[in-house]
Design a protein around this motif. Structure first.
Motif, mmCIF file in Angstrom:
data_model
loop_
_atom_site.group_PDB
_atom_site.id
_atom_site.type_symbol
_atom_site.label_atom_id
_atom_site.label_comp_id
_atom_site.label_asym_id
_atom_site.label_seq_id
_atom_site.Cartn_x
_atom_site.Cartn_y
_atom_site.Cartn_z
ATOM 1 N N TYR A 107 13.206 21.999 -8.879
ATOM 2 C CA TYR A 107 11.932 22.095 -9.589
ATOM 3 C C TYR A 107 11.712 23.422 -9.675
ATOM 4 O O TYR A 107 11.149 23.678 -11.000
ATOM 5 N N PRO A 108 11.534 24.220 -8.816
ATOM 6 C CA PRO A 108 11.371 25.457 -9.290
ATOM 7 C C PRO A 108 12.282 26.091 -10.170
ATOM 8 O O PRO A 108 11.965 27.063 -10.739
ATOM 9 N N HIS A 136 12.708 28.455 -15.768
ATOM 10 C CA HIS A 136 13.034 28.301 -17.185
ATOM 11 C C HIS A 136 11.872 28.274 -18.044
ATOM 12 O O HIS A 136 11.685 28.793 -19.017
ATOM 13 N N ALA A 137 10.787 27.474 -17.632
ATOM 14 C CA ALA A 137 9.662 27.084 -18.378
ATOM 15 C C ALA A 137 8.663 28.410 -18.371
ATOM 16 O O ALA A 137 8.055 28.438 -19.610
ATOM 17 N N GLU A 148 20.566 32.046 -4.766
ATOM 18 C CA GLU A 148 19.241 32.330 -5.524
ATOM 19 C C GLU A 148 18.856 31.175 -6.224
ATOM 20 O O GLU A 148 19.556 30.501 -6.703
ATOM 21 N N THR A 149 17.377 30.916 -6.335
ATOM 22 C CA THR A 149 17.064 29.802 -6.911
ATOM 23 C C THR A 149 17.479 29.648 -8.555
ATOM 24 O O THR A 149 17.499 28.471 -9.227
ATOM 25 N N MET A 150 17.548 30.728 -9.248
ATOM 26 C CA MET A 150 18.004 30.660 -10.453
ATOM 27 C C MET A 150 19.332 30.742 -10.840
ATOM 28 O O MET A 150 19.844 30.938 -12.124
ATOM 29 N N TYR A 183 17.177 25.215 0.142
ATOM 30 C CA TYR A 183 17.077 26.520 0.307
ATOM 31 C C TYR A 183 16.867 27.150 -1.141
ATOM 32 O O TYR A 183 15.963 27.969 -1.151
ATOM 33 N N GLN A 184 17.332 26.289 -2.463
ATOM 34 C CA GLN A 184 16.940 26.950 -3.578
ATOM 35 C C GLN A 184 15.658 26.598 -4.317
ATOM 36 O O GLN A 184 15.004 27.147 -5.221
ATOM 37 N N ALA A 185 14.734 25.899 -3.146
ATOM 38 C CA ALA A 185 13.461 25.638 -3.588
ATOM 39 C C ALA A 185 12.606 26.653 -3.233
ATOM 40 O O ALA A 185 11.491 26.712 -3.475
#
Length: 375
Positions: free
Chosen positions: A42-43, A48-49, A86-88, A102-104
């Motif tokens: 989700y994040p 990207h959004a 990392e999230t991205m 964890y990526q959240a």
């Protein structure tokens, strides 16, 4: 998941969209809440959004065994935990016990710094340290777009690291752009900066197809001379808030490196006449998809048994859809009187990773295939 900005006006992003594939939520994903390890999706997509791109710092270490530091130079220390992904990063593993949960959380410098670059609060980026510079060819003039640059805090190389692809603000659309800027660094800390090959995944700034060697920035020793510029020697940079430090890096490029596009091929002269299948050849075509041909080019677009057995005479070290534009290197050089075509860490289209193998041609017309790592 997939997402994208859609409408903007002047400097204001007005509307974006995102789609999430809930069918991929693991049935056993129930703790600490249902769908917890899918949460990272989700994040990531909302990132990207709101105009964030993919990055590569620790994710490639966890997913593909990338080095912690410049390749072949020894690790800067430690082994990343799932919580340090990392999230991205382009990949998220929603399997229970993996990286997804964890990526959240957006709590790593490599996610927070780009977010602040796009949506700065008062004082940014002068409240933290900055390292900036340009990625250049060995001539010291020509800029190179699409080289991943990473700065790691020597005291905390996995927990405090920031990356950027050179030219990420223009994506090379206005011409060669080697500029990179790394904000959000810890004041007073010592960082090492190095150029890093992209392992796998899609990036909005296309990774360069130039086959460069990973290396550290080493101060006055930085040059484009592959023999004089020691790749593993680094000079730490002590950063201070509001005082950008300039660190230009001249790429080290092996003269035997072949720049071949995906599904491409290039003709290379041989250092000796090579007898093969009743003919003698003075050159060979090296194809991206893991083989060489004699007499004429073949791109290996039909990767099936009929394609392998048909066409010009060939030696296939691997017969697969490889993507050298995504990483790794292909070299062709004379070694010990033989001619060696080496594929090193070249990803496969479906399976990613890195394929390493070599095709050796001998003056007497014999050959050898050496397989090291295959995905």
């Amino acid at each position: 998941g997939i997402a994208s900005p859609e409408f903007s006006e002047a400097d204001t992003l007005l509307e974006s969209w995102a789609v999430f594939n809930g069918s991929l939520i693991d049935a056993g994903d129930t703790s600490p809440f249902p769908g917890a390890t899918f949460a990272g999706v989700y994040p990531h997509e909302i990132g990207h959004a709101i105009n964030l791109a993919h990055t590569q710092t620790n994710g490639a270490i966890i997913f593909f065994g990338d080095d912690i530091g410049a390749s072949g130079c020894g690790s800067l220390g430690g082994s990343p935990a799932h919580s340090q992904t990392e999230t991205m990063y382009p990949f998220i593993d929603p399997t229970p016990g993996s990286t997804g949960l964890y990526q959240a959380t957006v709590d790593l410098a490599d996610d927070m710094a780009p977010l602040s670059d796009i949506y700065p609060t008062a004082g940014w980026p002068n409240t933290a340290g900055t390292i900036t510079g340009r990625i250049l060819l060995p001539d010291g003039v020509t800029e190179v777009t699409g080289v991943n640059v990473i700065a790691r805090n020597l005291a905390d190389p996995l927990g405090d690291a920031v990356s950027a692809l050179s030219g990420d603000f223009t994506q090379g659309a206005l011409g060669d752009d080697g500029l990179y800027t790394l904000n959000g660094l810890t004041p007073g800390a010592d960082y090492v900066v190095y150029v890093d090959r992209i392992e796998d995944g899609g990036f909005s700034t296309p990774p360069t197809g130039i086959g460069f060697l990973e290396e550290y920035w080493n101060g006055t020793g930085e040059s484009g001379d592959i023999d004089a510029d020691t790749a593993c020697a680094y000079v730490p940079i002590t950063v201070q808030a509001g005082v950008p430090v300039q660190a230009d890096i001249l790429l080290n490029i092996d003269p035997s490196t072949l720049v071949i596009s995906n599904d491409g091929a290039i003709q290379v002269p041989l250092p000796f006449p090579f007898p093969f299948c009743g003919e003698t050849y003075d050159s060979v075509w090296v194809a991206a998809n893991g083989f060489v041909t004699f007499g004429e080019v073949d791109y290996g677009l039909n990767l099936n048994p009929a394609g392998l057995l048909g066409g010009p005479p060939r030696i296939a070290g691997l017969w697969s859809d490889l993507t050298p534009e995504s990483g790794g290197s292909i070299t062709a050089r004379e070694i010990g009187g033989n001619f060696v075509v080496s594929f090193t860490g070249v990803p496969e289209y479906l399976f990613g990773g890195g394929n390493t193998f070599a095709i050796t041609l001998r003056p007497d017309g014999t050959h050898k295939i050496t397989l090291a790592t295959l995905t």
